[in-house]
Design an enzyme around this catalytic site. Structure first.
Site, PDB file in Angstrom:
ATOM      1  N   GLN A  84      -5.209  27.114 -48.426  1.00  0.00           N
ATOM      2  CA  GLN A  84      -3.896  27.773 -48.407  1.00  0.00           C
ATOM      3  C   GLN A  84      -3.745  28.823 -49.488  1.00  0.00           C
ATOM      4  O   GLN A  84      -2.851  29.661 -49.422  1.00  0.00           O
ATOM      5  CB  GLN A  84      -2.797  26.705 -48.496  1.00  0.00           C
ATOM      6  CG  GLN A  84      -2.399  26.231 -49.898  1.00  0.00           C
ATOM      7  CD  GLN A  84      -3.371  25.247 -50.525  1.00  0.00           C
ATOM      8  OE1 GLN A  84      -4.573  25.378 -50.387  1.00  0.00           O
ATOM      9  NE2 GLN A  84      -2.859  24.246 -51.220  1.00  0.00           N
ATOM     10  N   SER A 110      -3.689  28.156 -53.044  1.00  0.00           N
ATOM     11  CA  SER A 110      -2.916  27.765 -54.231  1.00  0.00           C
ATOM     12  C   SER A 110      -3.600  28.158 -55.529  1.00  0.00           C
ATOM     13  O   SER A 110      -2.926  28.446 -56.519  1.00  0.00           O
ATOM     14  CB  SER A 110      -2.622  26.263 -54.205  1.00  0.00           C
ATOM     15  OG  SER A 110      -3.800  25.508 -54.134  1.00  0.00           O
ATOM     16  N   ALA A 142       2.775  18.438 -47.643  1.00  0.00           N
ATOM     17  CA  ALA A 142       4.217  18.656 -47.518  1.00  0.00           C
ATOM     18  C   ALA A 142       4.662  20.082 -47.839  1.00  0.00           C
ATOM     19  O   ALA A 142       5.841  20.304 -48.093  1.00  0.00           O
ATOM     20  CB  ALA A 142       4.991  17.645 -48.388  1.00  0.00           C
ATOM     21  N   SER A 143       3.747  21.025 -47.839  1.00  0.00           N
ATOM     22  CA  SER A 143       4.092  22.423 -48.169  1.00  0.00           C
ATOM     23  C   SER A 143       4.847  22.469 -49.493  1.00  0.00           C
ATOM     24  O   SER A 143       5.837  23.183 -49.647  1.00  0.00           O
ATOM     25  CB  SER A 143       4.950  23.047 -47.063  1.00  0.00           C
ATOM     26  OG  SER A 143       4.380  22.839 -45.812  1.00  0.00           O
ATOM     27  N   ARG A 144       4.374  21.660 -50.444  1.00  0.00           N
ATOM     28  CA  ARG A 144       5.134  21.478 -51.681  1.00  0.00           C
ATOM     29  C   ARG A 144       4.471  22.107 -52.904  1.00  0.00           C
ATOM     30  O   ARG A 144       5.056  22.112 -53.984  1.00  0.00           O
ATOM     31  CB  ARG A 144       5.337  19.983 -51.953  1.00  0.00           C
ATOM     32  CG  ARG A 144       4.035  19.198 -52.157  1.00  0.00           C
ATOM     33  CD  ARG A 144       4.263  17.719 -52.362  1.00  0.00           C
ATOM     34  NE  ARG A 144       4.750  17.405 -53.686  1.00  0.00           N
ATOM     35  CZ  ARG A 144       3.971  17.290 -54.777  1.00  0.00           C
ATOM     36  NH1 ARG A 144       2.653  17.465 -54.678  1.00  0.00           N
ATOM     37  NH2 ARG A 144       4.491  16.998 -55.937  1.00  0.00           N
ATOM     38  N   GLU A 180       3.358  24.485 -43.530  1.00  0.00           N
ATOM     39  CA  GLU A 180       3.545  23.743 -42.290  1.00  0.00           C
ATOM     40  C   GLU A 180       4.591  24.378 -41.376  1.00  0.00           C
ATOM     41  O   GLU A 180       4.370  24.472 -40.170  1.00  0.00           O
ATOM     42  CB  GLU A 180       3.967  22.304 -42.601  1.00  0.00           C
ATOM     43  CG  GLU A 180       2.937  21.526 -43.392  1.00  0.00           C
ATOM     44  CD  GLU A 180       3.551  20.238 -43.902  1.00  0.00           C
ATOM     45  OE1 GLU A 180       3.362  19.211 -43.246  1.00  0.00           O
ATOM     46  OE2 GLU A 180       4.229  20.275 -44.928  1.00  0.00           O
TER      47      GLU A 180
END
Lengths: 770, 158
Positions: free
Chosen positions: A483, A485, A522-524, A730
């Protein structure tokens, strides 16, 4: 801003394009042993005998274990699984025994020598059957298990969680509604299909310290689970996640680590490796749960929905240690992004004798939106308004209230809807028919939302160290699973410290050296780990200012950071480079103070609280919500039934874009994954047996399937987010499948209520319509 | 029984002994520690093990190592010459045409093979060339753009 909001190149680019990045299966260690697993041949059976004597005698075999060696039950939210089956098996493929041997071939050979006697039990192969009172019980001892306080299993049944929403007065709502309709939908099991299969290596040294190299999203969650399972203290368990070749939820929590560790404990000093093949990946890693939805809606002629009653029955599979929380998320999000005064929802997690359901990009949202968003179009047609209009009328706005009764403060849903409608020009231009007589064109729209579905108080932390030359090491345990990060967290650190990304090295995923992170799920991560990085950098900055005020004779409050210098506000000549203070301040008399600058940041999302146990109502049930919308244009061939997705426009309210190039790519990937679930993907289960565990029979999208993609964003800042950012990883796949389903209806007036919308289903629906 | 084979691996002449049943993927990964090529499926369905054999892209998981005898093999590790990234590698970085990176070596080798064979492909030809390489992260768009950029640069340099 100088670094946040810029399309910085990925910091992991070079090692990935040169093939030099070592993933777990690429690691080779001296004296390494190879593991193999004996798996159940039946979906549900008592284990009468597991005889390992022949396997143990095979030359080259170093250890053989069975369920007796791992008796402790574990699980993230509900402790319902053991790493190897004890007494009975609950799905076909469940691990019964495992072997460590000198070579992969010997390990495979040894597995064949393990003799298992079964007594087959009646299996639960449909969640709707499993929920009935006379269904065979998958977990008869459910009442003895431990679970978190926000979950509601019903011992004596196959229900592992029943999450309820009771908002307003549902009976009154229906009584007053001018129209009431009910619709049903089904979403099958699908597989994450990362290109990297799961892989783990475990080694126990003579002083009982365990090292695990795992392709996992959550090193600390793995450490904790293993500590519970094997009774080892956490300081003796080191989990390293060197690289993850795609996760999508499938590498969250613990997976195959628990099989390898007891082997490693038997052969102290020798590393033991287990890498799944593709068939294992399809069957024996997490799958996305199936879901049956029934939605009854009360709506008035002005288009306003006044009542909705949802029943979501989830096929959780044999173990729902993680799945119970997906079902909870499906419950508290059960209206979709709509403002509805009266809501009744039962979201039910059901044990079945199917592969284990677990987290999958979207965490229940893709499943419920497939139902909710088609339902919206059905309602619109019934009232003679457009699909866009029904969403304008009912879509959440700031000040509106969601299924939990929470008053939403920030909500860009309507902005995203208008953005997509505008980009596609649907209200300006009529649809043009195809020039080919067999091709029909369809346009479909879908909204979507998602919150990070995590316990309220999950924690993140970050450490930043400044080197003498002004470069930095940033340490986190947020995992870059693709993703991006590593890059975005670096940019966030750069922004706070004014030190460019190429001077910051980020290190992740080693529980001995990088600080705590709950999970990369959790896309957190941008939000949670991003906040921890901001705080760590602010801490470092504060330390620098303490020293600089002595050095410059300017009070702290009057200092700022600019281009790697600490500068006096309004007097730019008074400055000191950050690097000069990296190891502390040297005084004129040769003495020194403070020592190295090490910034630390810890973060828990503020004020997130439990909802009421009986009504699901609450003030702030989640850290934030991400809203968005997608529109799809498709071509359907009425001769073959095939759908070709031609164009998808997407708009999400992400608060603040950290890296435009990366976020665009993330959404493009989400759209293709959503497209795959829409028209291609289903794990075909017959009597509990997976019939298509390979890429020939289970197709995922290829470059040929790629539509034109128009990606845009709305930026209504998240008050507590780093620079206003919230997650989108997500959410961006959630609306794709329903948008395609709605486009099919627009093209041909047929509605396929189950995924995937295959050519066969389309042809059948065309025939039924005639 | 082992067979002696001679081949060129990333511009180096190699003599090696292999058992008849070993795949080329297994040999380059295990014996030479060239782990850029990945085993994603072991059945030629995902393309993660794509390498070039005599300038043609092949799934190394489907080729027996003994068949490499007399052939010229190029893996992702041999693509950068003198530590300088190949144009296509740089283009993948510039376009963010990679995410988790697991399909990336295979994807780049498929793209490279196409460009060696056809320096000015159309977008459709690019899509076709990489249609045997599965990527679950990117949605393919930036991969196609990266390969097209190399093609465009080559064309304008002429």
């Amino acid at each position: 801003m100088k670094f946040v909001g810029e399309s910085v190149n990925r910091v992991d680019g070079i090692k990935k394009v040169t093939g030099s990045l070592k993933y777990v299966d690429d690691l080779k260690m001296s004296r390494m042993l190879y593991a193999a697993v004996k798996r159940s041949e039946y979906p549900h059976a008592k284990l009468l005998k597991v005889d390992i004597t022949k396997a143990e005698k095979l030359p080259g075999v170093k250890a053989v274990i069975t369920g007796k060696d791992v008796p402790n039950r574990v699980g993230l939210y509900l402790e319902d699984k053991t790493f190897l089956a004890n007494d009975k098996v609950r799905y076909r493929g469940e691990a019964i025994a495992a072997v460590a041997a000198e070579t992969h071939e010997i390990a495979q050979e040894a597995i064949k020598l393990i003799e298992v006697e079964y007594e087959e039990l009646p299996a639960v192969t449909n969640a709707l059957e499993g929920i009935k009172s006379d269904a065979p019980l998958v977990h008869p001892d459910l009442g003895d298990y431990k679970w978190g306080p926000i979950f509601f299993p019903e011992p004596g049944t196959n229900i592992s969680n029943l999450y309820k929403i009771r908002k307003g007065d549902i009976d009154k709502g229906f009584a007053e509604a001018e129209h009431v309709v009910e619709n049903q939908f089904f979403v099958p099991h699908i597989q994450h299909s990362p290109i990297e299969n799961h892989s783990v290596i475990a080694q126990m040294d003579p002083e009982e310290a365990l090292t695990i190299w795992s392709s996992c999203q959550s090193p600390f969650a793995v450490q904790k689970a293993l500590s519970v399972a094997f009774g080892l203290p956490q300081n003796k368990i080191r989990v390293i996640s060197p690289a993850v070749g795609g996760g999508f939820g499938g590498k969250a929590g613990t997976t195959l680590e628990g099989i390898v560790i007891p082997l490693a404990m038997r052969v102290k000093g020798r590393p033991v490796k287990l890498t799944y093949g593709r068939e294992d990946e399809f069957i024996n890693s997490f799958v996305r749960q199936g879901m049956h939805a029934t939605i009854k809606t009360g709506i008035n002629s002005d288009g306003k929905i006044v009542a909705v009653k949802n029943t979501f029955v989830w096929d959780g599979g044999a173990y729902t240690e993680y799945g119970v929380n997906i079902v909870r998320a499906g419950g508290y999000s059960s209206t979709g992004p709509y403002d509805i005064p009266n809501v009744w929802t039962d979201s039910v997690c059901v044990y079945t004798n199917h592969p284990v359901g677990g987290p999958y990009r979207g965490f229940g949202m893709s499943e419920i939106h497939f139902a909710i968003e088609q339902n919206m179009d059905i309602l619109a047609e019934m009232l003679g308004i457009t699909p866009i209009e029904v969403r304008r009328i009912n879509g959440l706005r700031p000040g509106g209230s969601n299924a939990t009764g929470q008053i939403v403060e920030v909500c860009g849903l309507q902005d995203c809807l208008e953005d997509v409608v505008d980009k596609l020009g649907w209200e300006r231009e009529e649809k043009k028919p195809s020039s080919k007589p067999n091709i029909y064109i369809g346009r479909g729209i879908s909204c979507g939302f998602k919150a990070p579905s995590m316990p309220n108080n999950v924690a993140s932390s970050a450490i930043i160290r400044i080197n003498e030359d002004g470069t930095c090491q940033l340490l986190v345990s947020a995992q870059d699973i693709g993703q991006g990060s590593d890059t975005t967290l670096t940019q966030i650190a750069s922004e706070v410290l004014t030190i460019p990304p190429d001077k910051i090295t980020i290190k992740t995923g080693d529980t001995d050296y990088t600080p705590y992170e709950w999970q990369t799920v959790a896309s957190r991560i941008t939000y949670c780990a991003g906040n921890a990085v901001v705080k760590a950098c602010q801490d470092a900055k504060d330390q620098l200012f303490e020293l600089a005020q002595i050095k410059l004779g300017v009070p702290k409050e009057k200092l700022i950071l600019a281009d790697e210098y600490i500068v006096a506000k309004g007097n730019e000549n008074k400055k000191v480079p950050i690097k000069e203070l990296a190891l502390g301040l040297s005084m004129e008399d040769g003495s020194g103070i403070h020592g190295p600058i090490i910034g630390r940041g810890s973060f828990i999302p503020p004020d997130v609280k439990n909802t009421d146990k009986t009504t699901g109502q609450g003030e702030k049930p989640t850290a934030f919500w991400t809203y968005g919308c997608q529109g799809a244009e498709i071509e359907v061939d009425i001769e073959t039934g095939k759908i070709k997705v031609k164009k998808v426009a997407s708009s999400f309210d992400v608060g603040k874009i950290i890296n435009p190039k990366l976020i665009e790519g993330q959404v493009e990937g989400g759209i293709l994954q959503g497209l795959g679930s829409a028209i291609l993907e289903e794990l075909i289960l017959e009597n509990g047996i997976v019939k298509n565990p390979n890429f020939v029979d289970y197709k995922i999208p290829t470059a040929d399937d790629m539509p034109e993609m128009i990606i845009s964003f709305v930026e209504n800042p998240e008050e507590t987010g780093p620079f206003g950012a919230r997650g989108v990883a997500e959410p961006c796949m959630v609306p794709t499948a329903p948008a395609i389903a709605n486009a099919l209806y627009d093209a041909l007036g047929i509605r396929v209520n189950s995924l995937p919308i295959t050519a066969e289903k389309v042809l059948k629906a065309i025939k039924e319509k005639q | 029984m082992k067979h002696k084979i001679n081949f060129i691996l990333n511009n180096e002449e190699i003599t090696h002994e292999v058992a008849a049943n070993r795949t080329l993927l297994d040999v380059i990964r295990e014996d030479f520690d060239l782990t850029g090529a990945k085993e994603g499926c072991g059945a030629g369905e995902c393309g993660a093990c794509t390498i070039l054999v005599d300038r043609k892209p092949i799934n190394a998981c489907l080729m027996l190592a003994v068949e490499a005898d007399g052939k010229e093999i190029l893996t992702i590790e041999g693509l950068s010459v003198n530590n300088k990234l190949d144009q296509i590698q740089q283009a993948f970085i510039d376009h963010a045409a990679l995410q988790c990176g697991y399909c990336t070596p295979g994807m780049i080798m498929s793209g490279k093979a196409l460009l060696m064979d056809n320096p000015s492909p159309t977008e459709e030809e690019v899509k076709e060339a990489i249609s045997g390489n599965l990527c679950r992260c990117t949605g393919y768009k930036k991969i196609v753009e990266a390969i097209m950029e190399v093609a465009d640069k080559t064309n304008s340099a002429r």
